[in-house]
Design a protein around this motif. Structure first.
Motif, PDB file in Angstrom:
ATOM      1  N   THR A 295     -16.045  61.687  64.797  1.00 44.44           N
ATOM      2  CA  THR A 295     -16.261  60.632  63.820  1.00 44.44           C
ATOM      3  C   THR A 295     -16.394  59.278  64.509  1.00 44.44           C
ATOM      4  O   THR A 295     -17.264  58.474  64.168  1.00 44.44           O
ATOM      5  N   ILE A 296     -15.552  59.007  65.500  1.00 47.37           N
ATOM      6  CA  ILE A 296     -15.672  57.767  66.273  1.00 47.37           C
ATOM      7  C   ILE A 296     -17.008  57.757  67.007  1.00 47.37           C
ATOM      8  O   ILE A 296     -17.731  56.760  67.004  1.00 47.37           O
ATOM      9  N   ASP A 297     -17.339  58.875  67.654  1.00 53.53           N
ATOM     10  CA  ASP A 297     -18.617  58.976  68.356  1.00 53.53           C
ATOM     11  C   ASP A 297     -19.781  58.626  67.431  1.00 53.53           C
ATOM     12  O   ASP A 297     -20.675  57.858  67.787  1.00 53.53           O
ATOM     13  N   ALA A 298     -19.763  59.232  66.241  1.00 49.07           N
ATOM     14  CA  ALA A 298     -20.875  59.036  65.308  1.00 49.07           C
ATOM     15  C   ALA A 298     -21.016  57.575  64.921  1.00 49.07           C
ATOM     16  O   ALA A 298     -22.139  57.054  64.819  1.00 49.07           O
ATOM     17  N   ALA A 299     -19.893  56.889  64.714  1.00 43.20           N
ATOM     18  CA  ALA A 299     -19.944  55.479  64.323  1.00 43.20           C
ATOM     19  C   ALA A 299     -20.538  54.628  65.437  1.00 43.20           C
ATOM     20  O   ALA A 299     -21.402  53.764  65.193  1.00 43.20           O
ATOM     21  N   LEU A 300     -20.108  54.867  66.673  1.00 41.70           N
ATOM     22  CA  LEU A 300     -20.612  54.063  67.791  1.00 41.70           C
ATOM     23  C   LEU A 300     -22.058  54.429  68.118  1.00 41.70           C
ATOM     24  O   LEU A 300     -22.880  53.556  68.423  1.00 41.70           O
ATOM     25  N   GLN A 301     -22.383  55.714  68.052  1.00 44.51           N
ATOM     26  CA  GLN A 301     -23.771  56.120  68.285  1.00 44.51           C
ATOM     27  C   GLN A 301     -24.704  55.490  67.254  1.00 44.51           C
ATOM     28  O   GLN A 301     -25.806  55.056  67.589  1.00 44.51           O
ATOM     29  N   ALA A 302     -24.248  55.419  66.017  1.00 46.89           N
ATOM     30  CA  ALA A 302     -25.097  54.861  64.960  1.00 46.89           C
ATOM     31  C   ALA A 302     -25.423  53.403  65.235  1.00 46.89           C
ATOM     32  O   ALA A 302     -26.550  52.950  64.976  1.00 46.89           O
TER      33      ALA A 302
END
Length: 409
Positions: free
Chosen positions: A30-37
């Protein structure tokens, strides 16, 4: 450990030399997805984020590019200019010397550095714009300098300093750096930590760069933290990015590495997220980390305690929008200052507890230490202006994601 895979693993930047992603719990994804976005939307060029408790890294992620034009992938060992985040190192250095009896918090700092004697306070300007000065009634102390209550203020956030410096250029007889107020009566973010750096050098008999190496970064194994970087470290450095008139990110050329023998503990240092996180872990752990001891637990407690009474801190109004936005990281929350950090008096919703510690660097690097919930984090980007809105969104998403993942929100 929750471990970010980065954009290379997602196929969005070249993956040469990038290790295969490690499987991680849903919360880490979930953290990854937020930063990737944020990177995919080109709202930030690239980011490294890490969090840890006293002994272990609990999250690590690197996303996007070191240089948005070259698409060079970020990695956890990317080197960043961390600007004012060196102030924490300088504060630690000064407090080490307090522990050793070589500096005192509440004696006149001029006892060590005579240039701090006979300070003048700016009271205003006359009708012709001539600065009006008077002698300070109180001496500047190390405690004042560490808490930004000395009266020294940065021109970036103080139009009176800008106006004074313009007048001083026309009149060399004026003091170079007046106080903007009587020591101990207000808070203003400024260059007082540069004076702390001078005090450290005088009291220790060594330059601030050598002092850090022998007393802080060396013992903690922070081998990528210093005022000078090698060619190998330069190859890992992230480029600075600025926003054009339309808000698009544009990479700037690297700064020139001019040889110098003099450094200041107020800014101008390089580091990596893993290096800086080690410092945060040491402070979270009462001054000790992996066998190294940099401060006593009672000193750590003093650093973490409000030192300025009811004086409000932490809110800055820019005088140069190209370098900084207005700054209010926690609207509606009371902020104070310890010996090295800003302190949020109230808890922050969905994240840090009351009494947490924080500060930042000009190019949008940030850290926090939460002594109550026993977690610390660092996030590094290279963007101007400071307090970039998209960088702050990434910071908050990362921080809240960490607390959710740990079930500590």
């Amino acid at each position: 450990m929750l471990r970010g895979a980065g954009l290379a693993a997602a196929g969005l930047v070249p993956s040469a030399g990038v290790a295969a992603p490690v499987r991680k719990p849903l919360q880490g994804e979930t953290i990854d997805a937020a930063l990737q976005a944020k990177v995919i939307a080109k709202e930030i060029p690239g980011v490294v984020a890490m969090a840890a408790n006293e002994t272990s890294v609990v999250y690590q992620g690197a996303f996007g590019a070191r240089n948005i034009a070259a698409a060079t992938p970020m990695s956890s060992d990317t080197v960043f200019r961390i600007a004012s985040m060196v102030k924490l190192l300088t504060s630690v250095a000064a407090l080490q010397l307090v522990e050793r009896g070589k500096l005192k918090l509440d004696e006149p700092a001029a006892n060590i550095d005579p240039t701090l004697a006979s300070c003048q306070v700016l009271t205003g300007f006359d009708a012709k714009g001539v600065p009006q000065l008077r002698p300070a009634h109180r001496p500047v102390t190390l405690r004042n300098l560490l808490t930004h209550t000395s009266g020294f203020s940065y021109p970036l956030w103080d139009p009176n300093v800008v106006r004074y410096l313009k007048a001083a250029r026309a009149d060399p007889a004026l003091p170079r750096r007046p106080l903007m107020f009587e020591p101990g009566t207000r808070w203003a973010y400024g260059g007082g930590i540069d004076n702390v750096s001078q005090l450290v050098e005088i009291a220790s008999g060594m330059g601030i760069d050598r002092y850090f190496t022998e007393n802080i970064t060396g013992p903690l194994g922070m081998n990528d933290t210093g005022f000078v970087i090698t060619g190998q470290q330069r190859a890992r450095q992230a480029s600075l990015h600025v926003r054009d008139a339309g808000g698009k990110l544009v990479a700037r050329p690297f700064e020139k590495l001019a040889p110098t023998a003099a450094f200041s503990g107020g800014g101008g240092i390089y580091s990596t997220a893993p290096d800086y996180l080690v410092l945060l872990q040491a402070l979270l752990n009462g001054g000790r980390f992996r066998g190294a001891s940099i401060l006593r637990p009672d000193t750590i407690a003093m650093m973490s305690t409000n030192q300025i009474g009811n004086i409000e801190a932490g809110i800055l109004k820019t005088a140069n929008p190209a370098l900084s936005n207005d700054v209010d990281f926690f609207p509606g929350i009371h902020l104070r200052w310890g010996l090295g950090h800003m302190i949020n008096v109230d808890p922050v919703r969905d994240s840090r507890a009351a009494g947490s510690l924080t500060w930042a660097g000009l190019f949008n690097t940030y850290y926090w230490i939460d002594p109550k919930k026993r977690i610390a984090g660092v996030i590094m980007m290279q963007i101007l202006p400071f307090a970039d809105r998209q960088a702050l969104v990434a910071y908050r998403q990362f921080e809240r994601g960490i607390y959710r993942a740990l079930g500590a929100a």
